[in-house]
Design a protein around this motif. Sequence first.
Motif: not given
Ligand code: ADP
Length: 645
Positions: A148, A391, A401, A422-427, A642-643
């Motif tokens: 990252d 992160y 996050v 940006g809610a944190g689903k992927t995270t 935030n995203a």
């Molecule tokens: P979603 O999948 O719901 O759109 P994400 O999980 O991608 O949301 O992102 C949640 C938050 O984490 C966002 O604010 C995004 O900017 C932040 N974020 C996502 N990936 C990274 C990363 N690799 N490094 C830092 N911040 C991240």
Amino acid sequence: MSWGHGRGGDEDDESFDEFRENVDHAMVRILFGYGRSRLPLLIFGTLASVVTRVLDLIPAFILAVAIDSLFFDERPFGLPLVPEAWLPTTPGEQFALLLGIVFVVYTLEAALNWVNSWAWNNFAQHLQHEVRVETYDAMQGLEMEFFDNKQTGEIMSILNNDVNQLENFLTSNLNTGINIVVMVGGIGLIMLLANWQLALVSMLTVPLLGVASFLFVRIIQPKYYRVRASVGALNSRLENNLGGIAVVKSYTTEEFEAGRVEESSREYFEANWDAITTRIRFWPTLQLLTGYGYLVTLAVGGWWVINGAPGPFSGELTAGYLVMFLTYTQRFMWPMRQFGEILNSYQYAEAAAQRILGLLEDPQTLATPAGGETLERVEGRVAFENVWFSYESDDHGSETVLRDVSFAAEPGEYVGLVGPTGAGKTTLVSLLLRFYDVDSGAVTVDGHDVRDLDLESLRRSIGYVSQEPFLFYGSVRENIAYGAGEVTDAAIAAAARQAGAHEFVEELPDGYETMVGERGVKLSGGQRQRISIARAILRDPDILILDEATSHVDNETEALIQRSLGDLIANRTTFAIAHRLSTVRNADRILVLEDGELVESGTHDALLERDGLYANLWRVQVGEVEELPEAFLERTVRGRSNAED
Ligand code: ADP
């Protein structure tokens, strides 16, 4: 020798500082760490090199003997280390002996030169190969966080430039360095023994040469750095413009762009010209120094031969010895010109070695306990227990996050994940894959904390279809079979059918053998997505993650996938991140995330009943309302910003 490829000044290394291991002797560590098994080669090559250089001195000495003893009869015939009784007595035989020695010396020298090059290159090439493979392997094992925060270019540069730099130093510069030591040391000694007074005269220019060469490197370095920086800038500009040529044309900014390219090109031209003028001044200076050194030796020595010892000098000097001295003087001075370059390239190779070690020994590898538990068959119970996560980014502080997320998914359950961008689903799913570790709380699979599990075993049980379906350069077949081991064509076709990919693949020019990915046939986003779904299906994972799996997919494909989704999600725990809520309408449970918090959870019907965030999102998507309520929009905007942070 090439001054042209000199590496840049310190500025160049700054961006790599974080890769630097704070260790001394990085190169020695790499040499002995990776080169140990082939160290005999290195020693062998070095010996060959030393012997060659020593042999190199003999012909000039033979000439001196020939001149003094055979041509002018100034000294009795004799060779050092050879008993007089063994020597021939007639001038003809003596001359033949000298010719024989020269013949043997040059033949031997050629053979040893071959041995030397073979051994050195063999050593360096193997070392380069091993270091590159090991470094790549170490890099792959690093935490996601590492990727990252780093530019791909930097990592590529270590794998390519730095590793090559090391090889380059080993094969050319280190060899030259050894030559300098042997030549200067060996010749100096012989000259001192033959006539120490004249030797000192010849050596006068040597320190001057060393200093001049050193200064030159100091002066030219920043200039080379500027050349490289400007060529880098020019390349980026060209690449960027070509990539964005459609924008350039549609906005008719050709003139503006041509101006910017002209500017970058001019900077490159000027930097290069500056370096060139410095360089072409340096060579004549060196030649002058060596030439004057020769002149002084000739003047003093010639006077000596003609008139006897001049001024403060004493003793005798023969014509033969003078010729030998003059030859040695040149030999002596020539390698000294490279002195600065050797020193300099040593510094660069050391810096390269430090960066390589920095990457090799980066502590950012996930702490998996040695011999972590291996899951044979995963049932698929996934639980998040009070998970907090943020992160760690290099530039800006860390922002939370995920806040206190808790839920449990039963084996075979189909879980939808929805919420604003940006809610944190992927995270959340990244934590399940253990791309990152939670700050507090725990993620468990079948009751085992993922941190206690063997990483490979964990990830093998999870199928992941990411937001950006990535295809490797290879055939469709290879892309679907990626990571699945040995599979039959029938299994591949079946997986493709399930993912709705079979039909279009059949129509590609070479069917399943069509090359795709970068440099391959271009596929649409939907087609890439379908191949990547087929890849996940083929692995038959116990847990499946579909990250907006249908986002690239057109309506028709979505319907297709929806139909096969039944098969796809049967018997496995599935997490589907969805923007189109219709994808998860049939989910057993829908988790609604907002700004890192789990705000709602339930079936589609239950959530509509509840009339909260989900119900609002749904109404917008099915067109029941024109827009979201004011309060929700605000929250979304907050989520977005935030995203983007
Ligand atoms: P979603 O999948 O719901 O759109 P994400 O999980 O991608 O949301 O992102 C949640 C938050 O984490 C966002 O604010 C995004 O900017 C932040 N974020 C996502 N990936 C990274 C990363 N690799 N490094 C830092 N911040 C991240």
